[in-house]
Design a protein around this motif. Structure first.
Motif, PDB file in Angstrom:
ATOM      1  N   TYR A  92       0.852  -1.191   0.000  1.00 34.69           N
ATOM      2  CA  TYR A  92       0.000   0.000   0.000  1.00 34.69           C
ATOM      3  C   TYR A  92       0.888   1.241   0.000  1.00 34.69           C
ATOM      4  N   VAL A  93       0.430   2.272  -0.732  1.00 37.04           N
ATOM      5  CA  VAL A  93       1.246   3.481  -0.845  1.00 37.04           C
ATOM      6  C   VAL A  93       0.368   4.723  -0.778  1.00 37.04           C
ATOM      7  N   PHE A  94       0.768   5.629   0.105  1.00 42.74           N
ATOM      8  CA  PHE A  94       0.126   6.945   0.174  1.00 42.74           C
ATOM      9  C   PHE A  94       1.071   7.893  -0.541  1.00 42.74           C
ATOM     10  N   CYS A  95       0.592   8.521  -1.628  1.00 44.54           N
ATOM     11  CA  CYS A  95       1.445   9.406  -2.421  1.00 44.54           C
ATOM     12  C   CYS A  95       0.935  10.837  -2.346  1.00 44.54           C
ATOM     13  N   GLU A  96       1.804  11.745  -1.930  1.00 41.16           N
ATOM     14  CA  GLU A  96       1.414  13.157  -1.952  1.00 41.16           C
ATOM     15  C   GLU A  96       1.129  13.587  -3.388  1.00 41.16           C
ATOM     16  N   LYS A  97       0.336  14.616  -3.536  1.00 43.56           N
ATOM     17  CA  LYS A  97       0.091  15.142  -4.884  1.00 43.56           C
ATOM     18  C   LYS A  97       1.398  15.787  -5.384  1.00 43.56           C
ATOM     19  N   PRO A  98       1.693  15.749  -6.690  1.00 40.51           N
ATOM     20  CA  PRO A  98       0.918  15.070  -7.727  1.00 40.51           C
ATOM     21  C   PRO A  98       1.234  13.569  -7.731  1.00 40.51           C
ATOM     22  N   LEU A  99       0.235  12.781  -8.147  1.00 38.21           N
ATOM     23  CA  LEU A  99       0.469  11.339  -8.249  1.00 38.21           C
ATOM     24  C   LEU A  99       1.635  11.092  -9.214  1.00 38.21           C
ATOM     25  N   ALA A 100       1.628  11.846 -10.313  1.00 36.35           N
ATOM     26  CA  ALA A 100       2.755  11.855 -11.261  1.00 36.35           C
ATOM     27  C   ALA A 100       2.720  13.226 -11.923  1.00 36.35           C
ATOM     28  N   THR A 101       3.808  13.633 -12.525  1.00 41.73           N
ATOM     29  CA  THR A 101       3.838  14.994 -13.082  1.00 41.73           C
ATOM     30  C   THR A 101       3.186  15.081 -14.452  1.00 41.73           C
ATOM     31  N   THR A 102       2.861  13.922 -15.057  1.00 45.12           N
ATOM     32  CA  THR A 102       2.160  13.940 -16.344  1.00 45.12           C
ATOM     33  C   THR A 102       0.920  13.054 -16.262  1.00 45.12           C
ATOM     34  N   ALA A 103      -0.019  13.339 -17.163  1.00 44.99           N
ATOM     35  CA  ALA A 103      -1.223  12.500 -17.217  1.00 44.99           C
ATOM     36  C   ALA A 103      -0.829  11.072 -17.594  1.00 44.99           C
ATOM     37  N   GLN A 104       0.146  10.926 -18.502  1.00 50.92           N
ATOM     38  CA  GLN A 104       0.592   9.572 -18.898  1.00 50.92           C
ATOM     39  C   GLN A 104       1.162   8.827 -17.700  1.00 50.92           C
ATOM     40  N   GLY A 105       1.918   9.556 -16.861  1.00 52.18           N
ATOM     41  CA  GLY A 105       2.479   8.934 -15.659  1.00 52.18           C
ATOM     42  C   GLY A 105       1.364   8.423 -14.745  1.00 52.18           C
ATOM     43  N   CYS A 106       0.306   9.211 -14.592  1.00 55.99           N
ATOM     44  CA  CYS A 106      -0.842   8.782 -13.759  1.00 55.99           C
ATOM     45  C   CYS A 106      -1.525   7.576 -14.395  1.00 55.99           C
ATOM     46  N   GLN A 107      -1.641   7.613 -15.733  1.00 55.01           N
ATOM     47  CA  GLN A 107      -2.275   6.479 -16.445  1.00 55.01           C
ATOM     48  C   GLN A 107      -1.458   5.201 -16.227  1.00 55.01           C
ATOM     49  N   ASN A 108      -0.119   5.335 -16.224  1.00 56.26           N
ATOM     50  CA  ASN A 108       0.742   4.156 -15.991  1.00 56.26           C
ATOM     51  C   ASN A 108       0.436   3.552 -14.619  1.00 56.26           C
ATOM     52  N   LEU A 296      -8.688   0.320   0.703  1.00 54.13           N
ATOM     53  CA  LEU A 296      -8.532   1.783   0.695  1.00 54.13           C
ATOM     54  C   LEU A 296      -9.799   2.430   0.154  1.00 54.13           C
ATOM     55  N   THR A 297     -10.211   3.536   0.785  1.00 53.87           N
ATOM     56  CA  THR A 297     -11.417   4.228   0.311  1.00 53.87           C
ATOM     57  C   THR A 297     -11.143   5.706  -0.006  1.00 53.87           C
ATOM     58  N   GLY A 298      -9.938   6.205   0.305  1.00 54.59           N
ATOM     59  CA  GLY A 298      -9.627   7.621   0.081  1.00 54.59           C
ATOM     60  C   GLY A 298      -9.385   7.920  -1.389  1.00 54.59           C
ATOM     61  N   PRO A 299      -8.996   9.183  -1.692  1.00 57.33           N
ATOM     62  CA  PRO A 299      -8.750   9.576  -3.086  1.00 57.33           C
ATOM     63  C   PRO A 299      -7.825   8.582  -3.801  1.00 57.33           C
ATOM     64  N   SER A 300      -8.270   8.164  -4.976  1.00 59.45           N
ATOM     65  CA  SER A 300      -7.611   7.046  -5.676  1.00 59.45           C
ATOM     66  C   SER A 300      -6.686   7.546  -6.778  1.00 59.45           C
ATOM     67  N   SER A 301      -6.019   6.594  -7.410  1.00 55.93           N
ATOM     68  CA  SER A 301      -5.182   6.912  -8.581  1.00 55.93           C
ATOM     69  C   SER A 301      -6.028   7.578  -9.659  1.00 55.93           C
ATOM     70  N   TRP A 302      -7.313   7.174  -9.724  1.00 56.00           N
ATOM     71  CA  TRP A 302      -8.188   7.794 -10.730  1.00 56.00           C
ATOM     72  C   TRP A 302      -8.348   9.300 -10.450  1.00 56.00           C
ATOM     73  N   ASN A 303      -8.467   9.662  -9.172  1.00 55.68           N
ATOM     74  CA  ASN A 303      -8.536  11.089  -8.821  1.00 55.68           C
ATOM     75  C   ASN A 303      -7.239  11.795  -9.216  1.00 55.68           C
ATOM     76  N   GLY A 304      -6.126  11.091  -9.033  1.00 53.33           N
ATOM     77  CA  GLY A 304      -4.832  11.651  -9.429  1.00 53.33           C
ATOM     78  C   GLY A 304      -4.769  11.874 -10.926  1.00 53.33           C
TER      79      GLY A 304
END
Ligand code: NAP
Length: 336
Positions: A92-108, A296-304
């Motif tokens: 499990y990983v809690f990642c501060e924003k941004p999840l990734a610096t690009t939309a492609q990174g978030c998609q990965n 996990l129920t908090g903000p997800s990778s999809w929100n990122g």
């Protein structure tokens, strides 16, 4: 069961999260730390009197069998590789924003998490945990102001450093509004435009400040957000939702009203860490509970991903001066 947490990046927010896990929250302990500046990790270990191992880098920390969950609080550009490594390790990983610096990174990350078959990632969007925003959402959801038509919002910082440039008003600052309005309205954005008013003399050469971001949602709600990061007077978050039958305002933070020196008033906050201090506590406690429950129920990778796609369109709009489309892919059932 106490969750054993490893923290990657022990700067401002990493040190603060390590403090809250150790001193304020229950159910977890920090047993591993790393930072490119190892002296900074040593300092946090000493300041908090932690029984923790310092690792040479984030990958070594993630690989350690004793580490149950990982906090990624290093620079934004490093988030994607650490989150992907944690998913690969099944942690499990809690990642501060941004999840990734690009939309492609978030998609990965979204793709990797779906391949892993269960939610492993929570993103550090803390505003949905803020009591004020929760009250605002409850009022909207009950229909007290009728259907929302508009939002007028502001995100103001007292001042920023020389390394803060125009695009950061979106990626570092507006990103919280981009996340929280989707949640407040249960809606998605369709377009963005950015307008630059007269520039404040307090902004340096590389920074256009203030900026006004105009968003339109699928349901037709119009949103204007003033981002003003050298406003001089304090840290100030405003949000007024205008509905068919009334207006609902985000409550001001609690403060003592004073009569003093022939004036009536109260102090304003200047430090962002203070403004959402309670919500940081609640979001991280929620992450710990989610890890314990293996759900996990908090903000997800999809929100990122949604925030990153929207932010990219806003930066494009800063540069083009045009209205830019925001095109989010269809949300997979995995994230519903
Ligand atoms: P910061 O004070 O600069 O801390 C980042 C730390 O990470 C620094 O100690 C840095 O080391 C270290 N670091 C950089 N690359 C690393 C790597 N590859 N491995 C390990 N450590 C590494 O920044 P911050 O303000 O804490 O922000 C950290 C992240 O949290 C950012 O993504 C930021 O956007 C986010 N954040 C979120 C909120 C929120 O409201 N949710 C608030 C603040 C920050 P050196 O600087 O010593 O090189």
């Amino acid at each position: 069961m106490s969750i054993k947490i490893g923290v990657i990046g022990t700067g401002a927010i990493g040190a603060d999260h390590a403090r809250r896990i150790t001193k304020t929250l229950t159910g977890a302990e920090v047993i591993a730390l790393t930072d490119v500046n190892l002296a900074q990790a040593e300092k946090v270990k000493k300041d908090l009197n932690l029984d923790a191992t310092i690792y040479a880098d984030g990958h070594e920390l993630i690989a350690k069998s004793g580490v149950d969950a990982v906090l990624v609080t290093s620079w934004g550009a490093t988030h994607e590789e650490y989150v992907l490594a944690a998913i690969k390790a099944g942690k499990y990983v809690f990642c501060e924003k941004p999840l990734a610096t690009t939309a492609q990174g978030c998609q990965n990350i979204v793709d990797a998490e779906m391949s892993a078959g269960k939610r492993l990632v929570q993103v550090g969007f803390m505003r949905p945990y803020d009591s004020g925003y929760k009250m605002l959402k409850a009022v909207i959801d009950k229909g007290d102001i009728g259907t929302p038509l508009m939002i007028h919002a502001a995100h103001r910082n007292q001042s920023v450093g020389k390394n803060y440039v125009t695009a950061m008003a979106i990626h570092d600052t507006l990103i919280h509004e981009l996340d929280v309005f989707r949640w407040l309205l249960d809606d998605e954005y369709v377009s963005a435009q950015v307008i630059f008013p007269r520039k404040t003399p307090h902004a340096h050469e590389q920074l256009a400040d203030p900026q006004i971001v105009l968003l339109e949602t699928k349901k037709g709600v119009r949103i204007d957000v003033e981002v003003f990061v050298n406003c001089q007077y304090g840290y100030d978050i405003q949000c007024a939702v205008v509905g068919e039958e009334g207006i609902a305002n985000l409550p001001e933070p609690q403060a003592i009203t004073m009569r003093k020196k022939a004036q009536l008033g109260n102090e304003l906050l200047v430090d962002w860490k203070e403004r959402f201090i309670d919500s940081y506590d609640v979001e991280l406690q929620d992450f710990i509970k989610g890890v314990q429950a293996e759900q996990l129920t908090g903000p997800s990778s999809w929100n990122g991903l949604a925030a990153a796609v929207s932010a990219d369109a806003c930066v494009k709009a800063q540069q083009s001066g045009q209205i830019e489309a925001i095109e989010l892919p269809e949300r997979p059932t995995f994230y519903r």
